[in-house]
Scaffold this motif. Structure first.
Motif, PDB file in Angstrom:
ATOM      1  N   THR A  71       0.775  -1.250  -0.081  1.00  0.00           N
ATOM      2  CA  THR A  71      -0.155  -0.140   0.073  1.00  0.00           C
ATOM      3  C   THR A  71       0.936   1.295   0.030  1.00  0.00           C
ATOM      4  OG1 THR A  71      -1.640  -1.400   1.105  1.00  0.00           O
ATOM      5  CG2 THR A  71      -1.815   1.188   1.128  1.00  0.00           C
ATOM      6  N   PRO A  72       0.743   2.153  -0.951  1.00  0.00           N
ATOM      7  CA  PRO A  72       1.661   3.199  -1.083  1.00  0.00           C
ATOM      8  C   PRO A  72       1.197   4.342   0.127  1.00  0.00           C
ATOM      9  CG  PRO A  72       0.568   2.816  -3.149  1.00  0.00           C
ATOM     10  CD  PRO A  72      -0.205   1.791  -2.278  1.00  0.00           C
ATOM     11  N   ALA A  73       2.034   5.289   0.295  1.00  0.00           N
ATOM     12  CA  ALA A  73       1.959   6.131   1.571  1.00  0.00           C
ATOM     13  C   ALA A  73       0.800   7.161   1.087  1.00  0.00           C
ATOM     14  CB  ALA A  73       3.107   6.977   1.757  1.00  0.00           C
ATOM     15  N   GLN A  74       0.518   7.504  -0.196  1.00  0.00           N
ATOM     16  CA  GLN A  74      -0.451   8.292  -0.570  1.00  0.00           C
ATOM     17  C   GLN A  74      -1.166   7.840  -1.686  1.00  0.00           C
ATOM     18  OE1 GLN A  74       1.812  12.054  -1.476  1.00  0.00           O
ATOM     19  NE2 GLN A  74       1.605  12.522   0.763  1.00  0.00           N
ATOM     20  N   GLY A  75      -2.614   8.293  -1.908  1.00  0.00           N
ATOM     21  CA  GLY A  75      -3.314   7.791  -2.953  1.00  0.00           C
ATOM     22  C   GLY A  75      -4.019   6.438  -2.657  1.00  0.00           C
ATOM     23  N   GLY A  76      -4.816   5.745  -3.547  1.00  0.00           N
ATOM     24  CA  GLY A  76      -5.321   4.656  -3.266  1.00  0.00           C
ATOM     25  C   GLY A  76      -4.851   3.554  -4.349  1.00  0.00           C
ATOM     26  N   GLY A  77      -5.376   2.408  -4.029  1.00  0.00           N
ATOM     27  CA  GLY A  77      -5.008   1.260  -4.832  1.00  0.00           C
ATOM     28  C   GLY A  77      -3.634   0.411  -4.366  1.00  0.00           C
ATOM     29  N   LEU A  78      -3.613  -0.569  -4.251  1.00  0.00           N
ATOM     30  CA  LEU A  78      -2.511  -1.375  -4.103  1.00  0.00           C
ATOM     31  C   LEU A  78      -1.510  -1.249  -5.427  1.00  0.00           C
ATOM     32  CD1 LEU A  78      -3.863  -4.872  -2.050  1.00  0.00           C
ATOM     33  CD2 LEU A  78      -2.603  -3.022  -1.282  1.00  0.00           C
ATOM     34  N   VAL A  79      -0.157  -1.328  -4.855  1.00  0.00           N
ATOM     35  CA  VAL A  79       0.837  -1.622  -6.029  1.00  0.00           C
ATOM     36  C   VAL A  79       0.944  -3.051  -6.022  1.00  0.00           C
ATOM     37  CG1 VAL A  79       3.185  -1.441  -6.935  1.00  0.00           C
ATOM     38  CG2 VAL A  79       2.014   0.541  -5.816  1.00  0.00           C
ATOM     39  N   GLU A  80       0.710  -3.556  -7.142  1.00  0.00           N
ATOM     40  CA  GLU A  80       0.770  -5.255  -7.371  1.00  0.00           C
ATOM     41  C   GLU A  80       1.993  -5.347  -8.383  1.00  0.00           C
ATOM     42  OE1 GLU A  80      -3.793  -6.578  -6.802  1.00  0.00           O
ATOM     43  OE2 GLU A  80      -3.165  -5.783  -8.720  1.00  0.00           O
ATOM     44  N   THR A  81       2.757  -6.538  -8.014  1.00  0.00           N
ATOM     45  CA  THR A  81       3.936  -6.580  -8.621  1.00  0.00           C
ATOM     46  C   THR A  81       3.764  -8.116  -9.509  1.00  0.00           C
ATOM     47  OG1 THR A  81       5.570  -5.313  -7.543  1.00  0.00           O
ATOM     48  CG2 THR A  81       6.551  -6.997  -8.962  1.00  0.00           C
ATOM     49  N   TRP A  82       3.828  -8.315 -10.603  1.00  0.00           N
ATOM     50  CA  TRP A  82       3.458  -9.538 -11.373  1.00  0.00           C
ATOM     51  C   TRP A  82       5.086 -10.056 -11.914  1.00  0.00           C
ATOM     52  CZ3 TRP A  82      -1.531 -11.234 -10.682  1.00  0.00           C
ATOM     53  CH2 TRP A  82      -2.595 -10.097 -10.650  1.00  0.00           C
ATOM     54  N   VAL A  83       4.989 -11.265 -11.825  1.00  0.00           N
ATOM     55  CA  VAL A  83       6.446 -11.933 -12.146  1.00  0.00           C
ATOM     56  C   VAL A  83       6.069 -12.844 -13.170  1.00  0.00           C
ATOM     57  CG1 VAL A  83       8.384 -12.674 -11.667  1.00  0.00           C
ATOM     58  CG2 VAL A  83       7.514 -11.018 -10.213  1.00  0.00           C
ATOM     59  N   THR A  92       1.244  -2.912 -11.538  1.00  0.00           N
ATOM     60  CA  THR A  92       0.185  -2.177 -11.706  1.00  0.00           C
ATOM     61  C   THR A  92      -0.801  -1.616 -10.405  1.00  0.00           C
ATOM     62  OG1 THR A  92      -1.453  -4.219 -11.186  1.00  0.00           O
ATOM     63  CG2 THR A  92      -0.778  -3.828 -13.370  1.00  0.00           C
ATOM     64  N   ARG A  93      -1.172  -0.448 -10.429  1.00  0.00           N
ATOM     65  CA  ARG A  93      -1.854  -0.030  -9.316  1.00  0.00           C
ATOM     66  C   ARG A  93      -3.182   0.777  -9.781  1.00  0.00           C
ATOM     67  NH1 ARG A  93       0.361   5.462  -5.755  1.00  0.00           N
ATOM     68  NH2 ARG A  93      -1.417   5.379  -4.430  1.00  0.00           N
ATOM     69  N   ALA A  94      -4.405   0.471  -8.920  1.00  0.00           N
ATOM     70  CA  ALA A  94      -5.680   1.031  -9.400  1.00  0.00           C
ATOM     71  C   ALA A  94      -5.937   0.619 -10.863  1.00  0.00           C
ATOM     72  CB  ALA A  94      -5.740   2.551  -9.125  1.00  0.00           C
ATOM     73  N   GLY A  95      -5.513  -0.447 -11.354  1.00  0.00           N
ATOM     74  CA  GLY A  95      -5.583  -0.994 -12.732  1.00  0.00           C
ATOM     75  C   GLY A  95      -4.644  -0.618 -13.754  1.00  0.00           C
ATOM     76  N   PHE A  96      -4.044   0.557 -13.520  1.00  0.00           N
ATOM     77  CA  PHE A  96      -2.756   1.278 -14.466  1.00  0.00           C
ATOM     78  C   PHE A  96      -1.436   0.464 -14.489  1.00  0.00           C
ATOM     79  CE2 PHE A  96      -5.964   4.410 -13.406  1.00  0.00           C
ATOM     80  CZ  PHE A  96      -6.098   5.068 -14.773  1.00  0.00           C
ATOM     81  N   VAL A  97      -0.962   0.493 -15.472  1.00  0.00           N
ATOM     82  CA  VAL A  97       0.586  -0.069 -15.519  1.00  0.00           C
ATOM     83  C   VAL A  97       1.264   1.227 -14.858  1.00  0.00           C
ATOM     84  CG1 VAL A  97       2.432  -0.495 -16.995  1.00  0.00           C
ATOM     85  CG2 VAL A  97       0.261  -1.561 -17.435  1.00  0.00           C
ATOM     86  N   VAL A  98       2.037   0.694 -13.953  1.00  0.00           N
ATOM     87  CA  VAL A  98       2.958   1.710 -13.189  1.00  0.00           C
ATOM     88  C   VAL A  98       4.356   1.430 -13.176  1.00  0.00           C
ATOM     89  CG1 VAL A  98       1.234   2.620 -11.667  1.00  0.00           C
ATOM     90  CG2 VAL A  98       2.270   0.790 -11.035  1.00  0.00           C
TER      91      VAL A  98
END
Length: 229
Positions: A71-83, A92-98
């Motif tokens: 969970t980032p310090a600010q904003g919404g949505g988990l940062v998910e790391t796919w391998v 991805t975060r909140a559905g966006f590629v990050v």
């Protein structure tokens, strides 16, 4: 670099676990396939132990496994790391590629920006190999009927979710980056397309699409054994 190495260390047990699944899952996950018609993994057996992301690019495809989330310090949505088993990373975060590592046409990292209502309004991109540093990309909401959204195989499968919520944004470089001297790679971010499909009940990611420009898209579908789209 340290952060990236830590992710690989975190991912290692998942990669080893993938190798124990046997059969089709290993075949799907071990390579980032090349070819004119990348394979689909629609019929690949999925283990209930893992969450998957099926990824399609113009000349390649992969089945990735969720290796970590935070969970980032600010904003919404988990940062998910796919391998993938061949160690490509996609975040991805909140559905966006990050972010990514080893995935063509995708920036190394991005920080999402949210307005006071919690809505995504932009991102700051970095990619040392492409000469991008703190590039401000504004994200402008778009009506779905105003964009050339193709009903691809992944999108058709995502639409099996009754009431799928699809939203789209156009990327627009901030004024300081959009002058005539900007590199072609930087200019390619102008009018980039970002589409996110979420579940109507949970708000969780189902589908996503990122197109830097025509013909340079990466598309992804979240899958589990319980919701095997």
């Amino acid at each position: 670099m340290i952060f990236r190495m830590l992710l690989l260390i975190i991912a290692a047990p998942f990669l080893q676990a993938c190798s124990n699944l046997g059969g089709a899952v290993v075949s799907a996950a071990q390579a980032y396939y090349a070819g004119k018609t990348p394979p689909s993994y629609a019929s690949t057996p999925l283990s209930p132990q893992y969450i998957y992301l099926e990824v399609q690019a113009p000349n390649s495809s992969a089945l990735m496994v969720l290796a970590s989330e935070h969970t980032p310090a600010q904003g919404g949505g988990l940062v998910e790391t796919w391998v993938s088993a061949s160690r490509e990373l996609l975040r991805t975060r909140a559905g966006f590629v990050v972010g990514s590592q080893g995935v063509p046409n995708v920036f190394e990292s991005a920080t999402l920006q949210f307005n006071p209502k919690g809505q995504v309004q932009g991102m700051v991109l970095n990619h040392s190999g492409l000469g991008m540093h703190q590039v401000q990309l504004n994200l402008l909401p778009m009506a779905l009927d105003s964009i050339p959204l193709k009903n691809t195989a992944l999108l058709a499968r995502a639409r099996q979710v009754n009431g799928l919520v699809l939203q789209a944004w156009r990327g627009q470089l901030a004024a300081q980056h959009s002058n005539s001297t900007a590199s072609p790679r930087l200019q390619a971010l102008n009018n980039s397309l970002h589409v996110v499909g979420t579940h109507p009940n949970t708000g969780g990611l189902v589908y996503g699409l990122y197109c830097q420009q025509e013909g340079q898209c990466i598309e992804y579908l979240r899958r589990t054994a319980a919701q095997n789209l």
